[in-house]
Scaffold this active site. Structure first.
Site, short mmCIF file in Angstrom:
data_model
loop_
_atom_site.label_atom_id
_atom_site.label_comp_id
_atom_site.label_asym_id
_atom_site.label_seq_id
_atom_site.Cartn_x
_atom_site.Cartn_y
_atom_site.Cartn_z
N LYS A 259 42.58 20.24 59.01
CA LYS A 259 41.70 19.69 60.04
C LYS A 259 42.22 20.11 61.40
O LYS A 259 43.44 20.23 61.60
CB LYS A 259 41.71 18.16 59.96
CG LYS A 259 40.51 17.50 60.60
CD LYS A 259 39.38 17.34 59.59
CE LYS A 259 38.17 16.67 60.21
NZ LYS A 259 37.09 16.52 59.24
N GLY B 292 25.48 4.16 62.83
CA GLY B 292 25.71 5.54 63.28
C GLY B 292 24.55 6.43 62.88
O GLY B 292 24.39 6.78 61.71
N GLY C 253 23.79 9.61 63.86
CA GLY C 253 24.03 10.98 64.31
C GLY C 253 23.43 11.98 63.34
O GLY C 253 22.41 11.73 62.70
#
Ligand SMILES: NC(=O)c1ccc[n+]([C@@H]2O[C@H](COP(=O)([O-])OP(=O)(O)OC[C@H]3O[C@@H](n4cnc5c(N)ncnc54)[C@H](O)[C@@H]3O)[C@@H](O)[C@H]2O)c1
Length: 361
Positions: free
Chosen positions: A91, A195, A197
């Site tokens: 990551k 959320g 998104g």
């Protein structure tokens, strides 16, 4: 091996705060152009090149960003293994100091710096979009390294993975409902999404199309427009987890499931896209003790990496990728079965399945 390019005095404290620190490499650099701290954590390449997105986010300090990168990269190892990919876990995190507004030029510079950082790892890690980045920004990264995927289709890339992620979450929702009530059908179910998104918004549309009744929230109030369009009930973010419903679906940032939130939940299952939902590991036991079925996040949200991994190869077979994404539902069912059979949490069952795949390599 752990490689720290910039070695601040407090690093051991940060590493000590991350359980089971066993990362292969961690690169911490100050971006030459952007001046931002860029962290690339390669947790494992045991199954192959590490794959995981780049998050651009505000933290109090770069150590918090590092801790996030360490946690997220370790989760990617388990996620990629659970998804059955020949990919390790990694990551990238770009620390935007709290209160700083990143201009378009600053973001462009940060992406070039990220590309250089990724390139310096000689192919150990491939980056992609995550919270705070996009397919368009990945095209800037590609100016500096070939180890990036998910570029816009018009630039020869495979596009954003959010469709696949949302499909995988939908499949996992079906498996969770099936385990609770013996039916995968979302029609008539009351589902709370926190959320709205890229993933949460797509999921909201798919669930509405499937006949579910939605309650939704987002810290971004412009998302009220989507709620109105879908006929979903809007609640304040702080109240979403207290809604009496069938499922709670976290699709914002991680850490949503604190002890207090778990104690206040009034649903029978939790299944969502957000990474690292549990604020602490014992949350899995707390959820189980409350009789709430939790589908582990790193399995549920694996659709994106399955898509990026499959679509990035030259001879991508989109039907085969779709089948692998939908198989997330089967893995979730297997986790519920194993956890019920031996009395362990769903987190432990999911980790066992992922680790078995990791060690079979
Ligand atoms: N995009 C993908 O393909 C993908 C893949 C795997 C995992 N995930 C994870 O899923 C989550 C959502 O990803 P996304 O791509 O949709 O991100 P996004 O940035 O597009 O959407 C996140 C949304 O959550 C909202 N939000 C943030 N904090 C919130 C809070 N406390 N309460 C309510 N809403 C909040 C934001 O305003 C935003 O609208 C992230 O945790 C991400 O890491 C995404």
């Amino acid at each position: 091996m752990t490689l720290i390019d910039t070695a601040p005095a407090s690093l051991p404290d940060v590493a000590a705060s991350v359980p089971d620190f066993d990362h292969e490499r961690v690169l911490v650099v100050t971006g030459r152009r952007s001046g931002l701290t860029i962290i690339v954590a390669v947790h494992s390449t045991r199954l192959g090149q590490a794959l995981g997105g780049c998050r651009v986010w505000q933290y109090d300090d770069w150590q918090d960003a590092l801790a996030d990168a360490l946690r997220l990269s370790a989760a990617m190892t388990l996620k990629n293994a659970a998804a059955g990919l020949a990919r390790g876990g990694g990551k990238a995190v770009i620390h935007v100091p709290r209160g700083t507004v990143l201009t378009e030029e600053g973001r462009h510079a940060a992406m070039l710096d990220l590309g250089d950082a990724v390139e310096s790892l000689d192919g150990a890690y491939m980056t992609a979009e995550d919270v705070g980045t996009s397919a368009e920004l990945m095209a800037i990264v590609a100016l500096r390294t070939a180890h990036v995927c998910g570029l816009p289709p018009e630039q020869g890339g495979v596009g954003e993975p959010a469709d696949a992620t949302a499909s995988g979450v939908f499949a996992a929702i079906g498996s969770t409902l099936d385990a609770l009530d013996g039916s995968r059908d979302v029609a008539g179910r009351h589902i709370v999404i926190s959320g709205l998104g890229q993933v949460g918004g797509r999921l909201a549309r798919a669930l509405t199309a499937g006949g579910a009744r939605l309650t939704v929230t987002d810290v971004d109030t412009s998302k009220k427009a989507l709620a109105a369009e879908l006929g979903a009930h809007w609640v304040e973010p702080a109240d979403a987890h207290t809604v009496n419903a069938d499922l709670f679906v976290p699709c914002g940032l991680g850490g949503a499931l604190s002890s207090r939130v778990i104690d206040e939940l009034r649903v029978r299952g939790v299944v969502g896209a957000a990474n690292n939902q549990l604020a602490s590991r014992d949350g899995a036991r707390r959820l189980a003790d409350r009789g709430i079925l939790w589908a582990p996040d790193f399995v549920v949200n694996g659709g994106g990496v399955i898509y990026l991994d499959g679509a990035s190869t030259g001879d991508a077979d989109l039907d085969a990728i779709e089948l692998r994404v939908l198989a997330i539902g089967d893995t979730v069912t297997e986790i519920f079965r194993e956890s019920a059979a031996d009395g362990t949490t769903t987190l432990e069952a999911a980790e066992r399945i992922a680790e078995a795949r990791l060690h079979a390599a």
